[in-house]
Scaffold this motif. Structure first.
Motif, short mmCIF file in Angstrom:
data_model
loop_
_atom_site.label_atom_id
_atom_site.label_comp_id
_atom_site.label_asym_id
_atom_site.label_seq_id
_atom_site.Cartn_x
_atom_site.Cartn_y
_atom_site.Cartn_z
N MET A 148 0.83 -1.20 0.00
CA MET A 148 0.00 0.00 0.00
C MET A 148 0.87 1.26 0.00
SD MET A 148 -2.87 1.28 2.74
CE MET A 148 -1.59 1.63 3.96
N LEU A 149 1.92 1.28 0.82
CA LEU A 149 2.79 2.44 0.87
C LEU A 149 3.49 2.67 -0.47
CD1 LEU A 149 4.40 2.02 4.41
CD2 LEU A 149 2.59 3.61 3.72
N LEU A 150 3.94 1.60 -1.08
CA LEU A 150 4.60 1.72 -2.39
C LEU A 150 3.64 2.27 -3.43
CD1 LEU A 150 6.71 -1.59 -2.59
CD2 LEU A 150 7.58 0.76 -2.38
N GLU A 151 2.40 1.78 -3.43
CA GLU A 151 1.42 2.24 -4.41
C GLU A 151 1.05 3.70 -4.20
OE1 GLU A 151 -1.82 -0.51 -4.09
OE2 GLU A 151 -1.02 -1.78 -5.71
N VAL A 152 0.89 4.11 -2.94
CA VAL A 152 0.57 5.50 -2.65
C VAL A 152 1.67 6.43 -3.16
CG1 VAL A 152 0.32 7.19 -0.80
CG2 VAL A 152 -0.92 5.02 -0.68
N GLU A 153 2.90 6.09 -2.90
CA GLU A 153 4.02 6.91 -3.35
C GLU A 153 4.12 6.95 -4.87
OE1 GLU A 153 8.91 7.14 -2.85
OE2 GLU A 153 7.75 5.61 -1.80
N TYR A 154 3.96 5.79 -5.48
CA TYR A 154 4.07 5.68 -6.94
C TYR A 154 2.94 6.42 -7.64
CZ TYR A 154 4.36 3.41 -11.54
OH TYR A 154 4.46 3.17 -12.89
N ASP A 155 1.69 6.21 -7.20
CA ASP A 155 0.54 6.85 -7.84
C ASP A 155 0.54 8.36 -7.62
OD1 ASP A 155 -0.24 4.35 -8.65
OD2 ASP A 155 -1.79 4.11 -7.12
N SER A 156 0.97 8.79 -6.45
CA SER A 156 1.04 10.23 -6.18
C SER A 156 2.05 10.90 -7.10
CB SER A 156 1.41 10.48 -4.72
OG SER A 156 0.41 10.00 -3.85
N LYS A 157 3.15 10.22 -7.35
CA LYS A 157 4.17 10.75 -8.26
C LYS A 157 3.62 10.88 -9.67
CE LYS A 157 8.87 9.85 -9.91
NZ LYS A 157 10.03 8.91 -9.82
N ASN A 158 2.85 9.89 -10.11
CA ASN A 158 2.23 9.96 -11.43
C ASN A 158 1.20 11.08 -11.50
OD1 ASN A 158 3.65 7.93 -12.74
ND2 ASN A 158 2.17 6.33 -12.22
N ALA A 159 0.35 11.17 -10.48
CA ALA A 159 -0.71 12.18 -10.47
C ALA A 159 -0.13 13.59 -10.47
CB ALA A 159 -1.62 11.98 -9.27
N LYS A 160 1.04 13.76 -9.88
CA LYS A 160 1.68 15.08 -9.81
C LYS A 160 2.00 15.61 -11.20
CE LYS A 160 5.30 17.47 -7.21
NZ LYS A 160 6.44 17.31 -6.27
N GLN A 161 2.22 14.71 -12.16
CA GLN A 161 2.52 15.13 -13.53
C GLN A 161 1.33 15.78 -14.22
OE1 GLN A 161 4.74 12.24 -15.95
NE2 GLN A 161 4.99 10.98 -14.11
N LEU A 162 0.13 15.60 -13.64
CA LEU A 162 -1.08 16.21 -14.21
C LEU A 162 -1.39 17.56 -13.58
CD1 LEU A 162 -3.33 13.00 -14.21
CD2 LEU A 162 -2.20 14.03 -16.20
N GLY A 163 -0.52 18.00 -12.68
CA GLY A 163 -0.78 19.24 -11.97
C GLY A 163 -0.76 20.48 -12.84
N GLY A 164 -0.20 20.41 -14.03
CA GLY A 164 -0.14 21.57 -14.90
C GLY A 164 -1.39 21.83 -15.71
N PHE A 165 -2.37 20.95 -15.60
CA PHE A 165 -3.61 21.09 -16.38
C PHE A 165 -4.72 21.69 -15.53
CE2 PHE A 165 -1.32 17.55 -18.37
CZ PHE A 165 -1.31 17.95 -19.70
N GLU A 166 -5.63 22.38 -16.19
CA GLU A 166 -6.74 23.00 -15.48
C GLU A 166 -7.72 21.95 -14.95
OE1 GLU A 166 -8.71 25.93 -17.81
OE2 GLU A 166 -6.85 26.85 -18.51
N LYS A 167 -8.38 22.31 -13.86
CA LYS A 167 -9.31 21.39 -13.22
C LYS A 167 -10.43 20.96 -14.16
CE LYS A 167 -12.40 20.94 -9.25
NZ LYS A 167 -12.94 21.57 -8.03
N ARG A 168 -10.96 21.92 -14.91
CA ARG A 168 -12.09 21.60 -15.80
C ARG A 168 -11.69 20.60 -16.87
NH1 ARG A 168 -11.80 24.30 -20.63
NH2 ARG A 168 -10.01 25.74 -20.81
N LEU A 169 -10.43 20.68 -17.33
CA LEU A 169 -9.96 19.72 -18.34
C LEU A 169 -9.80 18.33 -17.73
CD1 LEU A 169 -7.26 21.83 -20.23
CD2 LEU A 169 -9.57 21.26 -20.99
N LEU A 170 -9.30 18.28 -16.52
CA LEU A 170 -9.16 16.99 -15.85
C LEU A 170 -10.52 16.34 -15.62
CD1 LEU A 170 -6.43 17.89 -13.19
CD2 LEU A 170 -6.10 16.69 -15.36
N GLU A 171 -11.50 17.15 -15.24
CA GLU A 171 -12.85 16.63 -15.00
C GLU A 171 -13.48 16.12 -16.29
OE1 GLU A 171 -14.21 19.39 -11.18
OE2 GLU A 171 -14.65 20.05 -13.23
N ARG A 172 -13.31 16.87 -17.36
CA ARG A 172 -13.88 16.43 -18.65
C ARG A 172 -13.20 15.16 -19.14
NH1 ARG A 172 -16.24 20.15 -22.01
NH2 ARG A 172 -16.56 18.34 -23.38
N THR A 173 -11.89 15.08 -18.96
CA THR A 173 -11.17 13.88 -19.38
C THR A 173 -11.63 12.67 -18.58
OG1 THR A 173 -9.23 15.23 -19.92
CG2 THR A 173 -8.90 12.86 -19.73
#
Length: 227
Positions: A110-135
């Motif tokens: 669980m700890l490994l997955e949390v760290e790994y997935d959070s790192k991946n999700a951080k790469q989407l931080g440059g996109f607007e919220k509305r675009l993420l929601e629509r996607t």
């Protein structure tokens, strides 16, 4: 403000580079060996099934199988059935071992997955919220469509597809022993090829559904960051 297709495409391109944490992250050398064996058993079985379909086509367009060729077709049918079933059994071995050592490894995983997935999700931080929601909505629609196809043909379970492959191998080898030519043979031949294609396609389609589900998980994490 209306989002353009290119904006969605950029998000999807980023998501396409991300994969779930590999099972290898927690696997022992024994687990890796079992996983490889199960993988090759399944796909060798699928390959032998296609060879069996080729034999069926030969019977249809040339002549009934006799002698050595009939023996070869029967052996291939038995092997296709046995390998498909064996892949399910072998694939269950690591799961049984995991249950036995669950308390030891579950928290670490669980700890490994949390760290790994959070790192991946951080790469989407440059996109607007509305675009993420629509996607996220677009992926949800796509997943439901794929599940609809799976549910219609296979009941929505990849294991059903594997068992179907094994069952068709058994049916094929029985028919080779008794079937000659004629329209009954044609109906069986085309049904055999169609069902075999569904079985193999069902396994592959489930892989796509799982990939899209993981992408939605990452979008959810990214939306939490920008909320």
């Amino acid at each position: 403000m209306k989002a353009s297709n290119s904006e969605f495409a950029r998000i999807l391109e980023v998501l396409n580079t991300m994969k779930p944490l590999s099972p290898d992250a927690m696997l022992t050398s024994f687990d890796r060996l079992i996983a490889r064996i199960a993988f090759w058993l399944l796909w060798i079985g699928a390959g032998l099934f296609l060879v069996l379909v080729a034999f069926a086509a030969w019977v249809r367009f040339d002549s009934p199988l006799r002698g050595w060729w009939l023996t070869a077709a029967l052996c291939i049918g038995i092997a296709s059935m046995a390998l498909a079933m064996l892949s399910v059994i072998v694939d269950a071995v690591p799961n049984a071992v995991t249950v036995l050592r669950f308390h030891k490894n579950a928290h670490r995983r669980m700890l490994l997955e949390v760290e790994y997935d959070s790192k991946n999700a951080k790469q989407l931080g440059g996109f607007e919220k509305r675009l993420l929601e629509r996607t996220d909505k677009l992926l949800a629609i796509k997943i439901e469509r794929l599940k609809g196809h799976l549910g219609f043909f296979l009941g929505g379970a990849d294991k059903v597809a594997i068992f179907a492959l094994a069952g068709m191998g058994w049916a094929a080898l029985k028919e080779f022993q008794s079937m000659g030519g004629g329209w009954r043979h044609d109906v069986y031949l085309y049904g055999l090829a169609f069902t075999g294609g569904l079985a193999i396609g069902g396994v592959l389609l489930n892989v796509v559904v799982r990939r899209y589900n993981y992408q939605r998980d990452l979008l959810s994490l990214a939306l939490d960051r920008v909320a």
